[in-house]
Design a protein around this motif. Structure first.
Motif, mmCIF file in Angstrom:
data_model
loop_
_atom_site.group_PDB
_atom_site.id
_atom_site.type_symbol
_atom_site.label_atom_id
_atom_site.label_comp_id
_atom_site.label_asym_id
_atom_site.label_seq_id
_atom_site.Cartn_x
_atom_site.Cartn_y
_atom_site.Cartn_z
ATOM 1 N N THR A 48 0.830 -1.202 0.000
ATOM 2 C CA THR A 48 0.000 0.000 0.000
ATOM 3 C C THR A 48 0.867 1.255 0.000
ATOM 4 O O THR A 48 0.599 2.219 -0.735
ATOM 5 C CB THR A 48 -0.929 0.003 1.229
ATOM 6 N N LYS A 49 1.917 1.263 0.818
ATOM 7 C CA LYS A 49 2.813 2.424 0.872
ATOM 8 C C LYS A 49 3.512 2.646 -0.467
ATOM 9 O O LYS A 49 3.684 3.787 -0.915
ATOM 10 C CB LYS A 49 3.846 2.236 1.977
ATOM 11 N N ILE A 50 3.917 1.538 -1.118
ATOM 12 C CA ILE A 50 4.567 1.658 -2.428
ATOM 13 C C ILE A 50 3.611 2.295 -3.434
ATOM 14 O O ILE A 50 3.995 3.207 -4.182
ATOM 15 C CB ILE A 50 5.047 0.279 -2.915
ATOM 16 N N CYS A 51 2.370 1.829 -3.445
ATOM 17 C CA CYS A 51 1.387 2.377 -4.392
ATOM 18 C C CYS A 51 1.129 3.855 -4.135
ATOM 19 O O CYS A 51 0.953 4.642 -5.076
ATOM 20 C CB CYS A 51 0.083 1.585 -4.309
ATOM 21 N N GLU A 52 1.103 4.248 -2.861
ATOM 22 C CA GLU A 52 0.887 5.659 -2.526
ATOM 23 C C GLU A 52 2.026 6.530 -3.034
ATOM 24 O O GLU A 52 1.814 7.653 -3.490
ATOM 25 C CB GLU A 52 0.734 5.815 -1.016
ATOM 26 N N MET A 53 3.259 6.027 -2.953
ATOM 27 C CA MET A 53 4.425 6.802 -3.386
ATOM 28 C C MET A 53 4.664 6.736 -4.887
ATOM 29 O O MET A 53 5.269 7.637 -5.466
ATOM 30 C CB MET A 53 5.678 6.308 -2.652
ATOM 31 N N ALA A 54 4.193 5.660 -5.517
ATOM 32 C CA ALA A 54 4.565 5.394 -6.914
ATOM 33 C C ALA A 54 3.908 6.348 -7.902
ATOM 34 O O ALA A 54 4.405 6.510 -9.021
ATOM 35 C CB ALA A 54 4.223 3.953 -7.280
ATOM 36 N N GLY A 55 2.804 6.949 -7.526
ATOM 37 C CA GLY A 55 2.140 7.878 -8.437
ATOM 38 C C GLY A 55 1.634 7.189 -9.689
ATOM 39 O O GLY A 55 0.893 6.208 -9.620
ATOM 40 N N MET A 56 2.087 7.681 -10.856
ATOM 41 C CA MET A 56 1.588 7.157 -12.129
ATOM 42 C C MET A 56 2.395 5.978 -12.660
ATOM 43 O O MET A 56 2.195 5.552 -13.791
ATOM 44 C CB MET A 56 1.571 8.278 -13.171
ATOM 45 N N LYS A 57 3.297 5.446 -11.855
ATOM 46 C CA LYS A 57 4.025 4.257 -12.290
ATOM 47 C C LYS A 57 3.070 3.074 -12.454
ATOM 48 O O LYS A 57 2.061 2.968 -11.762
ATOM 49 C CB LYS A 57 5.099 3.891 -11.264
ATOM 50 N N ARG A 58 3.417 2.188 -13.355
ATOM 51 C CA ARG A 58 2.710 0.905 -13.435
ATOM 52 C C ARG A 58 3.178 0.032 -12.278
ATOM 53 O O ARG A 58 4.369 0.019 -11.943
ATOM 54 C CB ARG A 58 3.009 0.216 -14.771
ATOM 55 N N VAL A 59 2.254 -0.701 -11.645
ATOM 56 C CA VAL A 59 2.630 -1.533 -10.502
ATOM 57 C C VAL A 59 2.009 -2.922 -10.629
ATOM 58 O O VAL A 59 0.889 -3.078 -11.135
ATOM 59 C CB VAL A 59 2.199 -0.913 -9.152
ATOM 60 N N THR A 60 2.750 -3.908 -10.186
ATOM 61 C CA THR A 60 2.225 -5.248 -9.952
ATOM 62 C C THR A 60 2.477 -5.553 -8.486
ATOM 63 O O THR A 60 3.599 -5.424 -8.008
ATOM 64 C CB THR A 60 2.925 -6.302 -10.827
ATOM 65 N N MET A 61 1.413 -5.928 -7.778
ATOM 66 C CA MET A 61 1.501 -6.182 -6.346
ATOM 67 C C MET A 61 1.123 -7.633 -6.058
ATOM 68 O O MET A 61 -0.022 -8.041 -6.299
ATOM 69 C CB MET A 61 0.552 -5.258 -5.572
ATOM 70 N N GLU A 62 2.086 -8.410 -5.566
ATOM 71 C CA GLU A 62 1.814 -9.768 -5.096
ATOM 72 C C GLU A 62 1.915 -9.730 -3.571
ATOM 73 O O GLU A 62 3.006 -9.700 -3.012
ATOM 74 C CB GLU A 62 2.825 -10.756 -5.685
ATOM 75 N N LEU A 63 0.771 -9.720 -2.901
ATOM 76 C CA LEU A 63 0.737 -9.435 -1.476
ATOM 77 C C LEU A 63 0.341 -10.662 -0.655
ATOM 78 O O LEU A 63 0.467 -11.781 -1.113
ATOM 79 C CB LEU A 63 -0.192 -8.241 -1.225
ATOM 80 N N GLY A 64 -0.139 -10.464 0.553
ATOM 81 C CA GLY A 64 -0.304 -11.564 1.492
ATOM 82 C C GLY A 64 -1.576 -12.366 1.304
ATOM 83 O O GLY A 64 -2.374 -12.136 0.408
ATOM 84 N N SER A 65 -1.762 -13.329 2.230
ATOM 85 C CA SER A 65 -2.945 -14.185 2.186
ATOM 86 C C SER A 65 -3.075 -14.936 3.502
ATOM 87 O O SER A 65 -2.145 -14.962 4.312
ATOM 88 C CB SER A 65 -2.857 -15.177 1.024
ATOM 89 N N ASN A 66 -4.227 -15.514 3.714
ATOM 90 C CA ASN A 66 -4.442 -16.476 4.820
ATOM 91 C C ASN A 66 -5.300 -17.604 4.256
ATOM 92 O O ASN A 66 -6.423 -17.827 4.674
ATOM 93 C CB ASN A 66 -5.088 -15.811 6.041
ATOM 94 N N SER A 67 -4.722 -18.322 3.336
ATOM 95 C CA SER A 67 -5.448 -19.198 2.416
ATOM 96 C C SER A 67 -6.350 -20.227 3.097
ATOM 97 O O SER A 67 -5.912 -20.944 4.011
ATOM 98 C CB SER A 67 -4.455 -19.929 1.519
ATOM 99 N N PRO A 68 -7.603 -20.330 2.625
ATOM 100 C CA PRO A 68 -8.509 -21.357 3.132
ATOM 101 C C PRO A 68 -8.414 -22.645 2.326
ATOM 102 O O PRO A 68 -8.215 -22.614 1.108
ATOM 103 C CB PRO A 68 -9.887 -20.713 2.934
ATOM 104 N N VAL A 69 -8.527 -23.766 3.023
ATOM 105 C CA VAL A 69 -8.657 -25.070 2.370
ATOM 106 C C VAL A 69 -9.868 -25.754 2.983
ATOM 107 O O VAL A 69 -9.948 -25.915 4.202
ATOM 108 C CB VAL A 69 -7.407 -25.942 2.552
ATOM 109 N N VAL A 70 -10.820 -26.145 2.141
ATOM 110 C CA VAL A 70 -12.083 -26.728 2.594
ATOM 111 C C VAL A 70 -12.022 -28.250 2.472
ATOM 112 O O VAL A 70 -11.651 -28.791 1.417
ATOM 113 C CB VAL A 70 -13.258 -26.167 1.775
ATOM 114 N N ILE A 71 -12.403 -28.936 3.544
ATOM 115 C CA ILE A 71 -12.453 -30.402 3.557
ATOM 116 C C ILE A 71 -13.922 -30.799 3.661
ATOM 117 O O ILE A 71 -14.537 -30.700 4.729
ATOM 118 C CB ILE A 71 -11.680 -30.998 4.761
ATOM 119 N N MET A 72 -14.510 -31.234 2.540
ATOM 120 C CA MET A 72 -15.921 -31.639 2.547
ATOM 121 C C MET A 72 -16.068 -33.038 3.152
ATOM 122 O O MET A 72 -15.085 -33.780 3.303
ATOM 123 C CB MET A 72 -16.483 -31.603 1.129
#
Length: 472
Positions: A231-255
């Motif tokens: 988020t901080k990078i995007c705020e500072m980057a202005g009109m730069k193109r950005v790709t953001m690969e950020l966090g997760s708390n991945s769910p796995v469902v066991i039926m």
């Protein structure tokens, strides 16, 4: 090792120790770069961007293919470097080194396929005698800001496509794990990449990151890391193109119709590989209440035999976390969950940077081990009664990077695929699986844009529309 800046290998007055997380022994030192070093690097990279732009796709492909070959020749050294600086077991280091070479090879192949498209202008009013097509052109200078947990592969996922698309590349590796990126830089230079077209600057993320984000000569930033930093990078980057690969708390469902053996095996791998320090680690294990006891017993039996210790020793399945402070944080979150009513099934002990593989049962959505990204070797079990509740629980998060479901029912599987808010969906596997050629990226707070060489090349190039106004 020295850093590569402004077309040459350089030292600085101050250095940073790179340590083995297992015993804190110093592996090597790297320079402590600064914002001024970024300015100097970018000044040379501007020339490098023009060199790369004029280079043919074939020539760029040849460089990348040669680099991939060199990486395979040096796979053992790269694997050991990865394991030493991250703390992941040597077998995982070997897999990462091999995959990294494949990413560079794939990038070389995709360089030859970079193309635009024909636009049917005559299908529009006023389009008579108009011929339209698009061209894809390089961005110019691409900055790659990379994390500690895959210090070679995730660098390659940015560097390979950037070069394939005809850009110059600036690498800012994680301060804890810079050696793999520096060795990749050596290999790329040896493979024929112009020295003006690459820089690898080591040092503190705050100062260097600000310099990267605010330098208008850098057109594109590709970042992998936390949502807060992204988020901080995007705020500072202005009109730069950005790709953001950020966090997760991945769910796995066991039926209730899941293959429990397969599910327990997959989660044992996905929850604890690299000591849980993977952005798509299985974290929230959502289990049908109908199979609760059977699944918990099966999972515990598999997790209990995971041996922790020195990541370089044979037999070790889980090495240290990258920093003792991270292991301490995981310990605090687990203890807090237990105090709030969760049940500790196994694990829960810490010895320095090593945290024992842990299973928490009867967790609730308000616990930090559920709602935030734990990024450590612990999974949190909770329960549901039907597929609709499972989908609701899976979506009860600000993240959306990867999710999995185990079921034999095609209708349940497709409901999950359609309704779960995640960039990657796995049927009859856990959340942690990635083929390097596939489009990879998240929804919601898990980021923007896609990786995978073909897709990253699109992110690291720009589109021009050409209209030819032909005579009658």
């Amino acid at each position: 090792m020295k850093m590569f800046c402004a077309g040459q290998w350089q030292d600085t007055k101050q250095s940073i120790n790179v340590t083995n997380p297992f015993d804190q022994s110093v592996i090597d030192t790297v320079p402590q770069g600064s914002g001024e070093d970024i300015q100097n690097a970018v000044g040379v990279l501007e020339r490098g961007a023009q060199i790369m732009k004029s280079m043919t796709a074939y020539d760029r492909s040849v460089i990348l293919q040669k680099a991939a070959e060199l990486m395979l020749e040096r796979q053992d050294d790269l694997a050991r470097t990865i394991s030493l600086e991250v703390g992941k077991i040597l077998g995982e280091g070997q897999v990462e080194a091999s995959r990294s070479a494949d990413v560079i090879r794939l990038s070389g192949e995709e360089a030859r396929r970079m193309t635009g498209e024909m636009i049917p202008l005559e299908g529009n009013a006023g389009g008579k005698n108009k011929l339209g097509f698009t061209l894809r052109v390089p961005c110019g200078i691409v900055a790659a800001i990379t994390p500690f947990n895959f210090p070679l592969n995730l660098v390659c996922h940015k560097v390979g496509p950037a070069i394939a698309a005809g850009n110059a590349i600036l690498i800012k590796p994680a301060s804890d794990t810079p050696l793999s990126a520096l060795k990749l830089t050596e290999i790329l230079l040896e493979a024929g990449l112009p020295p003006e077209a690459i820089a690898c600057v080591t040092g503190p993320g705050g100062e260097i990151g600000r310099a990267i984000c605010t330098d208008t000569r850098i057109r594109k930033i590709s970042f992998t890391g936390s949502y807060e930093v992204g988020t901080k990078i995007c705020e500072m980057a202005g009109m730069k193109r950005v790709t953001m690969e950020l966090g997760s708390n991945s769910p796995v469902v066991i039926m209730d119709d899941a293959d429990l053996e397969k599910a327990a095996t997959a989660i044992t791998m996905a929850g604890y590989a690299n000591a849980g320090q993977v952005c798509i680690s299985a974290q929230r294990i959502l289990t049908s209440s109908k199979v609760k006891t059977d699944f918990v017993d099966l999972l515990k039996s598999k997790v209990d035999v995971l041996q922790t210790g020195n990541q370089l020793e044979e037999g070790t399945k889980i090495g240290p976390m990258v920093r003792e402070s991270d292991a301490s944080r995981v310990e605090q979150w687990v203890n807090e969950a237990v105090s709030q009513g969760a049940r500790l099934i196994t694990g829960g002990q810490r010895q320095g940077a090593i945290y024992a593989p842990t299973i928490l049962d009867d967790t609730t959505p308000d616990m930090q081990v559920v709602k935030d990204e734990i990024f450590g070797p612990a999974v949190a079990l909770s329960y549901f009664d039907d597929i609709d509740e499972a989908v609701r629980l899976a979506n009860d998060t600000t993240y959306g990077l990867s999710a999995g479901i185990f079921t034999q029912d095609i209708d349940r599987a497709m409901k999950f695929a359609r309704q779960v808010e995640s960039g990657n969906i796995h049927i009859n596997w856990s959340s942690q699986w990635r083929a390097d050629a596939m489009p990879y990226g998240g929804l919601k707070h898990s980021g923007t844009g896609k990786e995978g060489p073909k897709y990253a090349i699109h992110e690291m190039s720009e589109e021009k529309m050409v209209v030819m106004h032909l005579a009658d």
